[in-house]
Write a protein that holds these residues in place. Structure first.
Motif, mmCIF file in Angstrom:
data_model
loop_
_atom_site.group_PDB
_atom_site.id
_atom_site.type_symbol
_atom_site.label_atom_id
_atom_site.label_comp_id
_atom_site.label_asym_id
_atom_site.label_seq_id
_atom_site.Cartn_x
_atom_site.Cartn_y
_atom_site.Cartn_z
ATOM 1 N N PRO A 246 0.835 -1.204 0.000
ATOM 2 C CA PRO A 246 0.000 0.000 0.000
ATOM 3 C C PRO A 246 0.868 1.251 0.000
ATOM 4 N N SER A 247 0.339 2.319 -0.549
ATOM 5 C CA SER A 247 1.056 3.601 -0.491
ATOM 6 C C SER A 247 0.893 4.252 0.868
ATOM 7 N N LEU A 248 -0.037 3.732 1.636
ATOM 8 C CA LEU A 248 -0.303 4.269 2.969
ATOM 9 C C LEU A 248 -1.046 3.212 3.766
ATOM 10 N N LEU A 249 -0.683 3.070 5.030
ATOM 11 C CA LEU A 249 -1.374 2.137 5.924
ATOM 12 C C LEU A 249 -1.315 2.746 7.318
ATOM 13 N N GLU A 250 -2.403 3.394 7.713
ATOM 14 C CA GLU A 250 -2.430 4.197 8.936
ATOM 15 C C GLU A 250 -3.547 3.749 9.863
ATOM 16 N N LEU A 251 -3.307 3.878 11.148
ATOM 17 C CA LEU A 251 -4.283 3.446 12.149
ATOM 18 C C LEU A 251 -4.520 4.570 13.146
ATOM 19 N N MET A 252 -5.781 4.760 13.532
ATOM 20 C CA MET A 252 -6.142 5.714 14.580
ATOM 21 C C MET A 252 -7.023 5.006 15.595
ATOM 22 N N ASP A 253 -6.727 5.213 16.886
ATOM 23 C CA ASP A 253 -7.568 4.591 17.907
ATOM 24 C C ASP A 253 -8.770 5.486 18.210
ATOM 25 N N ARG A 254 -9.629 4.981 19.088
ATOM 26 C CA ARG A 254 -10.893 5.676 19.361
ATOM 27 C C ARG A 254 -10.655 7.074 19.929
ATOM 28 N N THR A 255 -9.703 7.204 20.845
ATOM 29 C CA THR A 255 -9.408 8.511 21.435
ATOM 30 C C THR A 255 -9.015 9.511 20.361
ATOM 31 N N THR A 256 -8.213 9.067 19.409
ATOM 32 C CA THR A 256 -7.779 9.948 18.324
ATOM 33 C C THR A 256 -8.946 10.324 17.427
ATOM 34 N N LEU A 257 -9.791 9.351 17.106
ATOM 35 C CA LEU A 257 -10.952 9.627 16.253
ATOM 36 C C LEU A 257 -11.859 10.680 16.892
ATOM 37 N N GLN A 258 -12.091 10.534 18.184
ATOM 38 C CA GLN A 258 -12.944 11.501 18.868
ATOM 39 C C GLN A 258 -12.315 12.892 18.860
ATOM 40 N N ALA A 259 -11.016 12.948 19.045
ATOM 41 C CA ALA A 259 -10.331 14.242 19.047
ATOM 42 C C ALA A 259 -10.396 14.908 17.678
ATOM 43 N N VAL A 260 -10.198 14.122 16.624
ATOM 44 C CA VAL A 260 -10.261 14.659 15.267
ATOM 45 C C VAL A 260 -11.664 15.181 14.961
ATOM 46 N N ASN A 261 -12.675 14.453 15.389
ATOM 47 C CA ASN A 261 -14.041 14.917 15.167
ATOM 48 C C ASN A 261 -14.317 16.227 15.894
ATOM 49 N N ARG A 262 -13.816 16.347 17.117
ATOM 50 C CA ARG A 262 -14.033 17.591 17.862
ATOM 51 C C ARG A 262 -13.339 18.771 17.193
#
Length: 455
Positions: A246-262
């Motif tokens: 893949p040209s990119l393979l990235e992971l975000m956990d739940r805490t990060t997802l919530q922060a990005v949404n905020r």
């Protein structure tokens, strides 16, 4: 101080010197927490190689420390000022000197912003792959100093693999040229690689010859939701084991997802425990995306959604790029760890980080260059609370210890700086430290270049 300024002014234009203490104080720190810094005596902003040489000759004559700086987006204190030093800010040396489509190289000054170079070469059908999350602000000189990585490293590699040659002003003001413009070359020791990642402790990079690649097709991204970080890591291992690139393979956990949404109102799925982003930039990415979707489903993904077009793909990438900034907004301070482990140990690293967050009663969000095993646990804390600050520092150290136990390294791309000096010694061992200190003395016998960093 008077003699220092007198000598500097003799070889520099008036606008290249800043002595106002209120202004020089703003150059004391990079973006790292818990890193000591001194007050600069003066900030110098050169525009030419000759001006940099004049600064170094003056500093050598007066035995004054010099701290080179780029955009100060670093996360380890590597650009922090020493007490009474000359801060050498290279941001005005920002010219792209050459783009050569035949030789596939760019020649640039250190103050060129990463994104500016990427856009310039794209106009000629080329790409400069290294793309740190701070690519809109960070400079090529800073990228070279820390051997930085980025989102695309899983396929295209890191900064070190693209630096073909350098012009470096040494501590005594001499100009050293290393490397080559050719695609191949093995003449002598590889001094170019030695400077990449040296964090300004061996010399001042004033020009770089960078390798370019043909501009790839627009990548398409797939997003997969998982009920646990471990399940997402199982998918990562399966993807790599099956030979996908893949040209990119990235992971975000739940805490990060919530922060990005905020922060960005991105509409990411906050109920999932981990979101994996996989991208391919092949002429026809559909078969690869379908195969990866099957592997994610087999690993336990609850939902797999391929982006419909380039715009939707870019939106997902924007969410990933803003993850560190979003976590920084969670509390008054953050410590951003940078532990890289073998991909096979990624699940253990994330599980262990979760346990550390619980032990120290802290919020720790994790975003990961999953294809490389490079984790970025972000410890969020209130720096006004002494006990919470203490727990944050202890949790940071616990995460680094965990990484070493799993066969990893204390830094994959952020560098050592001030923040990880003690841990570097643990990773290298006494023989490794002794040899690296000897190398440093060979280039800087007076110890004036970025003192207090690395060792």
């Amino acid at each position: 101080m008077d003699e220092l300024l007198t000598r500097l002014r003799a070889g520099l234009p008036a606008d290249a010197l800043i002595t106002d203490p209120d202004v020089t104080a703003s150059y004391a720190h990079d973006a790292a927490s818990f890193c000591e810094a001194g007050a600069p005596a003066v900030v110098v902003l050169p525009r030419t190689v000759e001006e940099v040489q004049h600064v170094m000759r003056t500093a050598t004559a007066l035995r004054v420390p010099v701290v080179p700086q780029g955009a100060r987006t670093g996360l380890s204190g590597g650009a922090n000022a020493s007490e009474g030093c000359v801060v050498l800010s290279l941001t005005r040396m920002d010219r792209i000197l050459e783009i050569n489509p035949v030789d596939r190289i760019a020649v640039v000054e250190p103050g060129v912003v990463n994104a500016a170079l990427s856009r310039a070469v794209a106009e000629q059908g080329l790409s400069y792959p290294p793309d740190p999350s701070s690519w809109e602000m960070c400079t090529i000189g800073g990228n070279i100093g820390t051997a930085s990585g980025g989102l695309c490293c899983v396929k295209y590699g890191v900064t070190a693999e693209y630096v073909l040659g350098l012009d470096v002003v040494l501590a005594d003001g001499r100009l050293l040229t290393t490397g080559r413009r050719t695609a191949k070359g093995v003449a002598g020791y590889d001094l170019t690689r030695l400077f990449v990642g040296s964090e300004g402790t061996l010399g001042i990079v004033v020009r770089a010859i960078l390798a370019l690649r043909p501009k790839p097709p627009q990548q398409l991204v797939l997003a997969a939701e998982f009920p646990s970080a471990v399940a997402a890591c199982d998918a990562v291992c399966a993807i790599m084991e099956r030979g996908h690139t893949p040209s990119l393979l990235e992971l975000m956990d739940r805490t990060t997802l919530q922060a990005v949404n905020r922060l960005g109102s991105m509409g990411l799925p906050e109920t999932t425990e981990a979101l994996l982003l996989a991208a391919f930039d092949t002429p026809d990415p559909a078969p690869d995306l379908a195969a990866v979707a099957d592997l994610c489903t087999a690993a336990g993904a609850t939902q797999v959604v391929p982006a419909e077009d380039a715009a939707e793909s870019e939106l997902l990438l924007q969410a990933r790029r803003m993850s560190l900034t979003a976590l920084e907004a969670v509390s008054s301070a953050t410590m951003i760890d940078d532990v890289c482990v073998p991909r096979s140990q990624l699940a253990a690293m994330l599980d262990g980080t979760t346990a550390i967050a619980a032990k120290y009663d802290l919020t720790i969000g994790v975003c990961v260059h999953a294809g490389d095993g490079n984790t970025h646990p972000v410890v969020c804390f209130d720096h006004h609370d002494p006990d919470e600050s203490r727990r944050a520092r202890e949790s940071f150290d616990a995460i680094m210890a965990l990484g070493l136990e799993l066969g990893g390294t204390i830094t994959g791309e952020h560098g050592v700086g001030v923040l990880k000096k003690d841990w570097l010694a643990r990773e290298l061992g006494p023989v490794g430290v002794e040899l690296q200190r000897s190398l440093r003395r060979a280039f800087d016998p007076l110890g004036i270049l970025n003192p207090g960093k690395l060792f």
